[in-house]
Each structure stands twice: as C-alpha cells, then as structure tokens.
Design a protein around this motif. Structure first.
Motif, mmCIF file in Angstrom:
data_model
loop_
_atom_site.group_PDB
_atom_site.id
_atom_site.type_symbol
_atom_site.label_atom_id
_atom_site.label_comp_id
_atom_site.label_asym_id
_atom_site.label_seq_id
_atom_site.Cartn_x
_atom_site.Cartn_y
_atom_site.Cartn_z
ATOM 1 N N PRO A 32 43.382 45.512 38.564
ATOM 2 C CA PRO A 32 42.628 45.420 39.937
ATOM 3 C C PRO A 32 41.650 44.434 40.227
ATOM 4 O O PRO A 32 41.432 44.047 41.214
ATOM 5 N N PHE A 33 40.973 43.907 39.071
ATOM 6 C CA PHE A 33 40.023 42.987 39.178
ATOM 7 C C PHE A 33 40.571 41.620 39.575
ATOM 8 O O PHE A 33 39.923 40.707 39.943
ATOM 9 N N ASP A 34 41.802 41.340 39.273
ATOM 10 C CA ASP A 34 42.658 40.047 39.302
ATOM 11 C C ASP A 34 43.152 40.107 40.872
ATOM 12 O O ASP A 34 43.427 39.028 41.425
ATOM 13 N N THR A 35 43.462 41.170 41.467
ATOM 14 C CA THR A 35 43.914 41.267 42.926
ATOM 15 C C THR A 35 42.963 41.654 43.815
ATOM 16 O O THR A 35 43.434 41.477 45.066
ATOM 17 N N THR A 36 41.980 42.232 43.477
ATOM 18 C CA THR A 36 41.104 42.594 44.686
ATOM 19 C C THR A 36 40.708 41.325 45.365
ATOM 20 O O THR A 36 40.528 40.148 44.780
ATOM 21 N N LEU A 37 40.278 41.360 46.821
ATOM 22 C CA LEU A 37 39.813 40.510 47.597
ATOM 23 C C LEU A 37 38.337 40.235 47.383
ATOM 24 O O LEU A 37 37.671 39.124 47.636
ATOM 25 N N TYR A 38 37.623 41.241 46.859
ATOM 26 C CA TYR A 38 36.204 40.995 46.618
ATOM 27 C C TYR A 38 35.876 40.081 45.598
ATOM 28 O O TYR A 38 36.699 39.832 44.456
ATOM 29 N N ASN A 54 36.416 36.454 48.903
ATOM 30 C CA ASN A 54 36.730 36.495 50.178
ATOM 31 C C ASN A 54 36.381 35.676 51.221
ATOM 32 O O ASN A 54 35.235 35.469 51.461
ATOM 33 N N TYR A 81 28.938 42.979 52.726
ATOM 34 C CA TYR A 81 29.637 43.892 53.575
ATOM 35 C C TYR A 81 29.171 44.967 54.161
ATOM 36 O O TYR A 81 28.107 45.559 53.596
ATOM 37 N N ASN A 121 33.601 40.947 41.942
ATOM 38 C CA ASN A 121 34.674 41.823 42.006
ATOM 39 C C ASN A 121 34.609 42.938 40.795
ATOM 40 O O ASN A 121 35.272 43.782 41.067
ATOM 41 N N LEU A 164 34.546 46.712 42.834
ATOM 42 C CA LEU A 164 35.709 46.923 43.756
ATOM 43 C C LEU A 164 35.606 48.396 44.071
ATOM 44 O O LEU A 164 36.106 48.644 45.194
ATOM 45 N N TYR A 165 35.061 49.327 43.193
ATOM 46 C CA TYR A 165 35.048 50.727 43.646
ATOM 47 C C TYR A 165 33.764 51.050 44.128
ATOM 48 O O TYR A 165 33.694 52.236 44.841
#
Length: 289
Positions: free
Chosen positions: A26-32, A35, A54, A71, A74-75
């Motif tokens: 998820p760290f590779d795919t998140t926009l954070y 962005n 944000y 990133n 992300l959570y």
C-alpha cells in the motif's frame, strides 16, 4: 541485511515495516507522498524540503522515521485530516527532499522542521513522531518549545547503544554500518543514492545523544509510546516518559516498532484522544481512579 552493490542497502523503512517485500504494498500505491495537487517545496536551510498538507483545523505535524517518507502515514493522514490541518514533510535526505551534504543529525532535522513551521507561519502545533521522527519531535519540544502544543512519540530513543536498543537489533545495525562503510571504499564511483543510504545508516548507528535531564525542559503534555516488543527497549521508553514532567506512558501489547501500521486503529484512537483531552496530573488519591 545483505549488501548488494547496485542498491547497497535495503531501505530502512522496508526493514521496520515489512511491507516493502510485498509486490502490492500500500505504500507503493498510495497517493500520499506523491500528491501533485497538494505537494510543495520550501527552501529550508540550504535544501528544498518537500511537504504536503491535508485537512483543516488545528495544525498537526507528523514526522516519519529513518529512510521513510510522507507515505509512511497513509493510515494516519485520512484519520487526523478530518479534524486537523495535517502537515507532513520528507525529512532532509529522505523521500523527495534531496540533500547532498555528507552528514546529517537529528538536531539538524528538528531545526529543519522548526524552519518549515516558520515558513508556514505556524506555532503551537500538535506533533506525532515515529522512530527517528519521535527523536526529532523530542528535540523540537526541547529546543523550540513555542512550536509544540502536545507531543506523541512512538519508538524513540535518546542514545544509540544496547541499553536503549534491543541488543540483537543494535548488533545487526552496527554490523551493517561496518559492511556498508567497507563496501563504499571498494566502489570507485558510488552513486548519490548509495552515499545517502550510508549517511542515514551512520545516523542510525551513532546518534542521538540526548541526556535524560534535557527532557525536563519539555513543558508540553507528551504521550510516550512503545511496543512491548519494540526495537527500543521497554525500559528505555519508560525512562523517557518518567523524565518528561507532563507525560503519559502507553506500552502497546503484542506490538513491535511499527505501531502506526500494525496497530493503526488503536494508535489513531488513543493518540487522537490524547490530543483532544486536557492533560491531568495523576497523583496522590487520583492514583486510585
């Protein structure tokens, strides 16, 4: 960690989180952290610091650990952005904040964050720091007390030896540092990325050097967090909490170092509650409550 000539080191965040070994992390795919709609650069103390903001509300600064980036949270970003203006930055020589200097220190990075808050015209912010970010959060509260309203740190240490760090982890990191230094001598033209990773590993191996007495200067309410099987020894986390005048201590059961990831729901709820509730002194008869 095996040294590979082309990459030199496994990124430190991969080691502590475990997610980098998944093809669909998820760290590779998140926009954070990437962005374009909110990402900006600020000229900070000789380098360009990348940051993202944000949400709206009271300002909250969240600080990542060694080899990490925005990133990593992300959570936390979507959770806290509901009620806060959440500011995150890639620390010097990490993420998108490129820094070509040959050395780095925690004091340097905490001063960078202080300068970023000045750039944003912010004071009295809530601060969350994980690992190296926790160290920087402590230093920010020590050296720039006007900037920190409340502070939550998880997995932070004050000095770099086996009285603070789990002996197995300490030995592993020191051996890796020696191997990396030796490998760099054998490479004729090491890349900037290789030099940067060695610089960060050296930081992890030989710093910080914060005296317990320095924590007495922290005037803001502070939540000190650690996993009961953290890479930072529980005894050391207790020492940190006991040295800060207005502190709470939270040792999370069945947890290692990556509390914002593997204990994300508990972490967000407890840390969020800490920021919203007034600090109370628990002494004398209040200890029965």
């Amino acid at each position: 960690m095996k040294i590979i000539k082309n990459s030199l080191l496994i990124p430190l965040f991969c080691l502590i989180s475990g997610f980098c070994y998944s093809q669909k992390s998820p760290f590779d795919t998140t926009l954070y952290g990437r962005n374009a709609a909110v990402g900006k650069y600020a000229d900070i103390r000789g380098f360009k610091m990348y940051y993202e903001v944000y949400g709206k509300g009271e300002p909250m600064l969240i600080i990542h650990g060694n080899g990490g980036s925005i990133n990593n949270f992300l959570y936390q970003i979507p959770y806290f952005a509901k009620n806060y203006q959440v500011i995150l930055a890639d620390s010097r020589a990490q993420g998108k904040s490129v820094d070509g200097q040959d050395s780095i220190s925690y004091e340097m990075m905490s001063d960078d964050l202080n300068a970023l808050l000045d750039h944003l015209n912010l004071k009295n912010v809530n601060v969350i720091g994980w690992s190296d970010g926790g160290i920087e959060g402590l230093l920010l509260a020590i050296n720039h007390p006007d900037k920190v309203k409340k502070l939550a740190v998880t997995g932070a240490n004050l000095w770099p030896d086996s009285t603070a760090v789990d002996p197995f982890i300490y030995t592993m990191v020191m051996k890796q540092n020696m191997i990396a230094a030796d490998t760099m001598k054998k490479i004729k033209n090491p890349t900037a990325g290789m030099r940067n990773q060695v610089k960060l590993l050296h930081l992890l191996s030989f710093e910080p050097h914060i005296k317990l007495e320095s924590l007495h200067k922290i005037s803001c309410p502070t939540l000190v967090i650690g996993g009961d099987h953290d890479v930072i020894r529980v005894e050391h986390t207790v020492q940190i909490a006991q040295a800060i005048p207005k502190s709470y201590l939270w040792i999370i059961p069945n947890s290692g170092h990556s509390t914002p990831i593997y204990k994300k729901d508990q972490f967000n709820e407890i840390v969020g509650d800490f920021f919203t509730q007034p600090y109370r002194k628990i002494d004398k008869y209040a200890r029965f409550n």
